[in-house]
Write an enzyme that holds these catalytic residues in place. Structure first.
Site, PDB file in Angstrom:
ATOM      1  N   HIS A 263       3.401  -5.055   6.735  1.00  0.00           N
ATOM      2  CA  HIS A 263       3.879  -3.688   6.527  1.00  0.00           C
ATOM      3  C   HIS A 263       2.923  -2.711   7.196  1.00  0.00           C
ATOM      4  O   HIS A 263       1.709  -2.852   7.131  1.00  0.00           O
ATOM      5  CB  HIS A 263       4.125  -3.370   5.053  1.00  0.00           C
ATOM      6  CG  HIS A 263       2.915  -3.157   4.201  1.00  0.00           C
ATOM      7  ND1 HIS A 263       2.292  -1.926   4.070  1.00  0.00           N
ATOM      8  CD2 HIS A 263       2.219  -3.999   3.412  1.00  0.00           C
ATOM      9  CE1 HIS A 263       1.280  -2.040   3.221  1.00  0.00           C
ATOM     10  NE2 HIS A 263       1.200  -3.283   2.812  1.00  0.00           N
ATOM     11  N   ASP A 275      -5.113  -1.888   4.025  1.00  0.00           N
ATOM     12  CA  ASP A 275      -3.759  -2.106   3.486  1.00  0.00           C
ATOM     13  C   ASP A 275      -2.777  -1.149   4.134  1.00  0.00           C
ATOM     14  O   ASP A 275      -2.589  -0.050   3.650  1.00  0.00           O
ATOM     15  CB  ASP A 275      -3.769  -1.896   1.965  1.00  0.00           C
ATOM     16  CG  ASP A 275      -2.402  -2.114   1.332  1.00  0.00           C
ATOM     17  OD1 ASP A 275      -1.533  -2.710   1.973  1.00  0.00           O
ATOM     18  OD2 ASP A 275      -2.224  -1.666   0.176  1.00  0.00           O
ATOM     19  N   GLU A 308       7.011  -0.658   2.311  1.00  0.00           N
ATOM     20  CA  GLU A 308       6.562  -1.753   1.429  1.00  0.00           C
ATOM     21  C   GLU A 308       5.979  -1.162   0.168  1.00  0.00           C
ATOM     22  O   GLU A 308       6.170  -1.667  -0.936  1.00  0.00           O
ATOM     23  CB  GLU A 308       5.511  -2.621   2.148  1.00  0.00           C
ATOM     24  CG  GLU A 308       5.108  -3.889   1.392  1.00  0.00           C
ATOM     25  CD  GLU A 308       3.925  -3.743   0.449  1.00  0.00           C
ATOM     26  OE1 GLU A 308       3.574  -4.724  -0.220  1.00  0.00           O
ATOM     27  OE2 GLU A 308       3.327  -2.647   0.372  1.00  0.00           O
ATOM     28  N   GLU A 309       5.259  -0.061   0.347  1.00  0.00           N
ATOM     29  CA  GLU A 309       4.553   0.550  -0.786  1.00  0.00           C
ATOM     30  C   GLU A 309       5.500   1.225  -1.776  1.00  0.00           C
ATOM     31  O   GLU A 309       5.082   1.661  -2.837  1.00  0.00           O
ATOM     32  CB  GLU A 309       3.501   1.545  -0.282  1.00  0.00           C
ATOM     33  CG  GLU A 309       2.408   0.926   0.596  1.00  0.00           C
ATOM     34  CD  GLU A 309       1.467  -0.009  -0.162  1.00  0.00           C
ATOM     35  OE1 GLU A 309       1.724  -0.309  -1.334  1.00  0.00           O
ATOM     36  OE2 GLU A 309       0.473  -0.453   0.449  1.00  0.00           O
ATOM     37  N   ASP A 337      -0.800  -9.205   4.778  1.00  0.00           N
ATOM     38  CA  ASP A 337      -0.966  -7.932   4.071  1.00  0.00           C
ATOM     39  C   ASP A 337      -2.389  -7.905   3.509  1.00  0.00           C
ATOM     40  O   ASP A 337      -2.693  -8.674   2.588  1.00  0.00           O
ATOM     41  CB  ASP A 337       0.082  -7.861   2.951  1.00  0.00           C
ATOM     42  CG  ASP A 337       0.103  -6.512   2.233  1.00  0.00           C
ATOM     43  OD1 ASP A 337      -0.725  -5.654   2.557  1.00  0.00           O
ATOM     44  OD2 ASP A 337       0.963  -6.344   1.343  1.00  0.00           O
TER      45      ASP A 337
HETATM   46  N1  DTR Z   1       1.255  -5.678  -2.425  1.00  0.00           N
HETATM   47  C1  DTR Z   1       0.096  -5.379  -1.643  1.00  0.00           C
HETATM   48  C2  DTR Z   1      -1.191  -5.807  -2.160  1.00  0.00           C
HETATM   49  C3  DTR Z   1      -1.349  -7.153  -2.737  1.00  0.00           C
HETATM   50  C4  DTR Z   1      -1.891  -7.420  -3.911  1.00  0.00           C
HETATM   51  N2  DTR Z   1      -1.946  -8.764  -4.130  1.00  0.00           N
HETATM   52  C5  DTR Z   1      -1.438  -9.397  -3.095  1.00  0.00           C
HETATM   53  C6  DTR Z   1      -1.282 -10.749  -2.832  1.00  0.00           C
HETATM   54  C7  DTR Z   1      -0.713 -11.133  -1.644  1.00  0.00           C
HETATM   55  C8  DTR Z   1      -0.307 -10.178  -0.715  1.00  0.00           C
HETATM   56  C9  DTR Z   1      -0.467  -8.814  -0.969  1.00  0.00           C
HETATM   57  C10 DTR Z   1      -1.030  -8.418  -2.162  1.00  0.00           C
HETATM   58  C11 DTR Z   1       0.107  -3.907  -1.304  1.00  0.00           C
HETATM   59  O1  DTR Z   1      -0.340  -3.067  -2.073  1.00  0.00           O
HETATM   60  O2  DTR Z   1       0.603  -3.608  -0.242  1.00  0.00           O
HETATM   61 ZN    ZN Z   2      -0.562  -1.480  -0.889  1.00  0.00          ZN
HETATM   62 ZN    ZN Z   3      -0.118  -4.020   1.395  1.00  0.00          ZN
END
Ligand code: DTR
Ligand code: ZN
Ligand code: ZN
Length: 503
Positions: A263, A275, A308-309, A337
């Site tokens: 993303h 991120d 994505e967020e 990610d």
């Molecule tokens: N969802 C992601 C961050 C995230 C947290 N734990 C994991 C494990 C595997 C991949 C991503 C993530 C974000 O904030 O974009």
């Molecule tokens: Zn994030």
């Molecule tokens: Zn992320």
């Protein structure tokens, strides 16, 4: 506005201490791994200098666009066009896929108890309080395996703010049940170390203002039932559009495509360099080094997802835009990610519970990084990133990450270096997720993992889907030759461009 505690660790110093720590791992095999020539070449070509240049570009886009690269903002558009135009110039088939989503931005998050502030994080899509917040007695919900999941868990919460322990069901369900029982606000506290940065999953689920606090804060609050607390949670929400950028090689089988995704959007609070500038920049650099007409058996497709967020919106939209046959044309999906967290862990998605082939993908990453003396741990395959939409329809998937808000354990610090008891990324979802928030040694190692896996699977996905494309293609060419037909070698005729939906 932020207290950007910069944690730029000089790469050289970090490399030295990481080598010391990792070199001590006796079980890991060292040396050049065995694999296809393309994988070896690509690992050599993809370098952290090229990746860092893209990260610098992302930082500048954020710095000249209100400090963010969130979906629908100028910072995201500049990032997306930077990528799209580079890949177009390199000869890739590039599409921009537009989709709708609900933009949401926190305006205020404040919890005051007996005159003192308790750090609270507004849940994504929370209902807002008025300016200045709501003041009401705290109602402590009795702890169980599924605290506050059912409306019957709440006694006498009418007009009060409910304090609920995490676990047993979604945050959305907890605040829904609390609201049904008459609560006017909800505070969920963590059941593990670290901040609680939750989402209600979508605006349609929001019932009452809901925020998250740490486990320690929650346990302290649980002793203060009945005291008046003031909770101010305010968010701005708006229907908007954003777009994914999807690019594909001109060569390789179009019916056995290897797809990689990351993303590109950040949270509104910051520039999102770890991120997920790290995953995006690595995929861009890998695509540029691969080129648009590589000698591959399988076509390679790159997805740079947006929103994505806001709930994996872009990647889910993409998967939903494919027919079942077009989904079958995807051999597998690899997701990246957060691959340069400043207090880096080394994780591969735990494929054992995923669609068939996911465990084999995990093994490809684990085995490769073991040859670099990096002992990789499993991370939950729980749908917290863009692979979620792919595994939901049965597409085998895998990927790497270096950790978010979780705390590094002492055992992990002993084998990987870094600091125990500190978050893998202490700037996760904050304004300080900037160019100083990247461990470039971790980024380099993971980028090699990306290049390796791409080279392996563009050559053959036999271990994942049982097809032996190389052999099948050869046999087909052989039969054609025997029939006196025109011989064709690489890139046997596949289907028409299978996936590009109108933007
Ligand atoms: N969802 C992601 C961050 C995230 C947290 N734990 C994991 C494990 C595997 C991949 C991503 C993530 C974000 O904030 O974009
Ligand atoms: Zn994030
Ligand atoms: Zn992320």
């Amino acid at each position: 506005m932020s207290h950007n505690r910069r944690r730029f660790v000089a790469p050289v110093a970090l490399a030295a201490c990481a080598t010391l720590a990792l070199g001590a791992t006796p079980a890991a095999a060292t040396g050049e791994p065995d694999g296809p020539a393309l994988a070896k070449q690509l690992v050599k070509k993809v370098g952290v200098a090229g990746i860092n240049r893209h990260l610098v570009a992302f930082q500048r886009f954020a710095d000249t666009s209100n400090g963010t690269r969130a979906a629908s903002t100028e910072g995201h558009k500049k990032s997306a066009e930077y990528i799209a135009t580079k890949l177009e110039a390199a000869g890739y088939d590039v599409t921009r896929q537009e989709f709708p989503f609900t933009y949401s931005e926190t305006l205020a998050e404040k919890l005051t108890v007996a005159g003192g502030d308790v750090p609270v994080i507004a849940m994504e899509y929370t209902k807002s309080t008025p300016v200045g917040g709501i003041t009401a007695p705290l109602a402590v919900v009795p702890v169980s395996a599924a605290t506050g999941c059912a409306a019957t868990d709440y006694a006498d919460v009418t007009g009060k703010i409910a304090l609920i322990k995490r676990g047993g069901c979604s945050f959305a369900q907890k605040q829904q049940s609390a609201a049904a029982a008459g609560a006017i606000g909800a505070i969920v506290y963590n059941n593990e170390a670290g901040a609680l940065n939750g989402t209600l999953g979508g605006p349609e689920n929001a019932k009452i203002p809901t925020g998250g606090v740490t486990q320690a804060a929650g346990e302290a609050l649980a002793k203060q039932g009945g005291v008046p607390v003031t909770l101010e949670l305010r968010a701005f929400q708006e229907a908007r559009t954003s777009y994914n950028v999807v690019a594909e090689t001109k060569t390789g089988r179009k019916d056995n495509v290897v797809m990689l995704g990351a993303h590109l959007d950040s949270v509104p609070a910051g520039p999102g360099i770890n991120d997920n500038g790290t995953g995006s920049a690595t995929l861009l650099e890998t695509a540029l080094q691969l080129g648009s007409k590589p000698k591959v058996n399988n076509a390679v497709r790159f997805g740079f997802w947006s929103a994505e967020e806001f709930g994996l919106v872009g990647s889910k939209y993409y998967v939903g835009s494919l027919s079942f046959e077009q989904q079958l044309d995807l051999a597998l999906y690899l997701n990246f990610d957060m691959i340069g967290s400043p207090n880096s862990g080394y994780f591969a998605y735990d494929g054992t519970a995923g669609p068939y082939g996911s465990a084999q993908i995990e093994k490809t990453f684990v085995d490769y990084l073991a040859t670099k003396d990096v002992s990789v741990e499993k991370t939950e395959f729980n749908g917290r990133s863009d692979y979620g939409g792919f595994i939901a329809v049965g597409i085998p998937a895998g990927g790497l990450d270096t950790g978010a808000e979780g705390l590094k354990t002492a055992a992990q610090a002993a084998k990987w270096g870094g600091t125990a008891g500190v978050a893998y990324d202490h700037c996760y979802h904050k304004a300080c997720d900037n160019l100083g928030n990247v461990d470039r040694v971790a980024l380099d190692r993971n980028a090699d993992g990306v290049a390796w896996a791409l080279g392996v699977y563009a050559t053959s996905t036999e271990t994942v889907n049982g097809v032996a494309p190389g052999k099948a293609a050869k046999a087909k060419a052989q039969r054609a030759a025997e029939r006196g037909a025109q011989r064709h070698s690489m890139a046997p005729a596949g289907t028409m461009d299978p996936h590009h939906t109108a933007a």
